[in-house]
Motif scaffolding. Structure first.
Motif, PDB file in Angstrom:
ATOM      1  N   LYS A  92       0.852  -1.183   0.000  1.00 29.58           N
ATOM      2  CA  LYS A  92       0.000   0.000   0.000  1.00 29.58           C
ATOM      3  C   LYS A  92       0.891   1.237   0.000  1.00 29.58           C
ATOM      4  O   LYS A  92       1.872   1.289   0.737  1.00 29.58           O
ATOM      5  CB  LYS A  92      -0.903   0.003   1.229  1.00 29.58           C
ATOM      6  CG  LYS A  92      -1.874  -1.142   1.227  1.00 29.58           C
ATOM      7  CD  LYS A  92      -2.734  -1.133   2.464  1.00 29.58           C
ATOM      8  CE  LYS A  92      -3.641  -2.341   2.454  1.00 29.58           C
ATOM      9  NZ  LYS A  92      -4.442  -2.448   3.658  1.00 29.58           N
ATOM     10  N   PRO A  93       0.563   2.229  -0.805  1.00 30.00           N
ATOM     11  CA  PRO A  93       1.384   3.441  -0.810  1.00 30.00           C
ATOM     12  C   PRO A  93       1.275   4.185   0.510  1.00 30.00           C
ATOM     13  O   PRO A  93       0.213   4.227   1.137  1.00 30.00           O
ATOM     14  CB  PRO A  93       0.815   4.262  -1.965  1.00 30.00           C
ATOM     15  CG  PRO A  93      -0.564   3.742  -2.159  1.00 30.00           C
ATOM     16  CD  PRO A  93      -0.550   2.302  -1.742  1.00 30.00           C
ATOM     17  N   ILE A  94       2.370   4.753   0.909  1.00 27.95           N
ATOM     18  CA  ILE A  94       2.412   5.530   2.147  1.00 27.95           C
ATOM     19  C   ILE A  94       2.032   6.965   1.826  1.00 27.95           C
ATOM     20  O   ILE A  94       2.568   7.579   0.910  1.00 27.95           O
ATOM     21  CB  ILE A  94       3.819   5.472   2.776  1.00 27.95           C
ATOM     22  CG1 ILE A  94       4.179   4.033   3.110  1.00 27.95           C
ATOM     23  CG2 ILE A  94       3.891   6.356   4.006  1.00 27.95           C
ATOM     24  CD1 ILE A  94       5.617   3.870   3.564  1.00 27.95           C
ATOM     25  N   ASP A  95       1.069   7.486   2.566  1.00 27.72           N
ATOM     26  CA  ASP A  95       0.658   8.877   2.364  1.00 27.72           C
ATOM     27  C   ASP A  95       1.641   9.795   3.074  1.00 27.72           C
ATOM     28  O   ASP A  95       1.480  10.151   4.233  1.00 27.72           O
ATOM     29  CB  ASP A  95      -0.765   9.104   2.900  1.00 27.72           C
ATOM     30  CG  ASP A  95      -1.794   8.361   2.077  1.00 27.72           C
ATOM     31  OD1 ASP A  95      -1.538   8.161   0.874  1.00 27.72           O
ATOM     32  OD2 ASP A  95      -2.838   7.981   2.629  1.00 27.72           O
ATOM     33  N   ASP A  96       2.682  10.158   2.358  1.00 23.17           N
ATOM     34  CA  ASP A  96       3.719  11.015   2.901  1.00 23.17           C
ATOM     35  C   ASP A  96       3.585  12.382   2.239  1.00 23.17           C
ATOM     36  O   ASP A  96       3.510  12.476   1.018  1.00 23.17           O
ATOM     37  CB  ASP A  96       5.086  10.405   2.606  1.00 23.17           C
ATOM     38  CG  ASP A  96       6.213  11.108   3.325  1.00 23.17           C
ATOM     39  OD1 ASP A  96       5.942  12.042   4.102  1.00 23.17           O
ATOM     40  OD2 ASP A  96       7.372  10.718   3.112  1.00 23.17           O
ATOM     41  N   PRO A  97       3.540  13.442   3.004  1.00 26.07           N
ATOM     42  CA  PRO A  97       3.390  14.767   2.389  1.00 26.07           C
ATOM     43  C   PRO A  97       4.556  15.129   1.475  1.00 26.07           C
ATOM     44  O   PRO A  97       4.408  15.949   0.580  1.00 26.07           O
ATOM     45  CB  PRO A  97       3.292  15.726   3.573  1.00 26.07           C
ATOM     46  CG  PRO A  97       3.649  14.965   4.785  1.00 26.07           C
ATOM     47  CD  PRO A  97       3.559  13.509   4.454  1.00 26.07           C
ATOM     48  N   ARG A  98       5.689  14.523   1.670  1.00 25.74           N
ATOM     49  CA  ARG A  98       6.832  14.825   0.804  1.00 25.74           C
ATOM     50  C   ARG A  98       6.654  14.218  -0.591  1.00 25.74           C
ATOM     51  O   ARG A  98       7.305  14.632  -1.526  1.00 25.74           O
ATOM     52  CB  ARG A  98       8.124  14.289   1.416  1.00 25.74           C
ATOM     53  CG  ARG A  98       8.479  15.019   2.695  1.00 25.74           C
ATOM     54  CD  ARG A  98       9.706  14.417   3.315  1.00 25.74           C
ATOM     55  NE  ARG A  98       9.345  13.089   3.853  1.00 25.74           N
ATOM     56  CZ  ARG A  98      10.172  12.253   4.402  1.00 25.74           C
ATOM     57  NH1 ARG A  98      11.435  12.562   4.515  1.00 25.74           N
ATOM     58  NH2 ARG A  98       9.764  11.102   4.870  1.00 25.74           N
ATOM     59  N   ASN A  99       5.769  13.231  -0.727  1.00 22.12           N
ATOM     60  CA  ASN A  99       5.552  12.578  -2.026  1.00 22.12           C
ATOM     61  C   ASN A  99       4.414  13.195  -2.819  1.00 22.12           C
ATOM     62  O   ASN A  99       4.073  12.704  -3.888  1.00 22.12           O
ATOM     63  CB  ASN A  99       5.264  11.086  -1.824  1.00 22.12           C
ATOM     64  CG  ASN A  99       6.465  10.352  -1.271  1.00 22.12           C
ATOM     65  OD1 ASN A  99       7.584  10.790  -1.446  1.00 22.12           O
ATOM     66  ND2 ASN A  99       6.212   9.239  -0.617  1.00 22.12           N
ATOM     67  N   GLN A 100       3.802  14.274  -2.325  1.00 22.88           N
ATOM     68  CA  GLN A 100       2.687  14.904  -3.005  1.00 22.88           C
ATOM     69  C   GLN A 100       3.234  15.822  -4.111  1.00 22.88           C
ATOM     70  O   GLN A 100       4.303  16.416  -3.989  1.00 22.88           O
ATOM     71  CB  GLN A 100       1.859  15.719  -2.011  1.00 22.88           C
ATOM     72  CG  GLN A 100       1.277  14.894  -0.875  1.00 22.88           C
ATOM     73  CD  GLN A 100       0.347  13.817  -1.386  1.00 22.88           C
ATOM     74  OE1 GLN A 100      -0.329  13.996  -2.385  1.00 22.88           O
ATOM     75  NE2 GLN A 100       0.346  12.679  -0.707  1.00 22.88           N
TER      76      GLN A 100
END
Length: 79
Positions: A66-74
């Motif tokens: 599952k993808p990690i909801d990381d603000p750096r990846n937005q």
């Protein structure tokens, strides 16, 4: 054919279960006949077969990544 998302390692798990059973059954028959236990050792198939079956069980219950909801990846808005 639709991709399997619920059990991604189902085929590998089934193959490991079959290998585990094929290792355990002859070892159990040797123990039942008394050849292994009379000499004071368990056949190697019991140890390895159980470990292979456990590995198959772990793969069976492993879910998809599952993808990690990381603000750096937005994505960045350049407005």
């Amino acid at each position: 054919m639709a991709p399997r998302r619920k059990r991604p390692f189902l085929t590998t798990a089934i193959v490991l279960w079959v290998i585990g059973v094929l290792l355990i059954l002859p070892a159990l028959s040797a123990l039942a006949a008394g050849t292994g236990s009379a000499r004071g050792f368990a056949p190697i198939g019991i140890s390895i077969g159980v470990l292979v079956a456990i590995a198959g069980t772990l793969l069976f219950f492993t879910g998809p990544k599952k993808p990690i909801d990381d603000p750096r990846n937005q994505p960045v808005d350049d407005d």
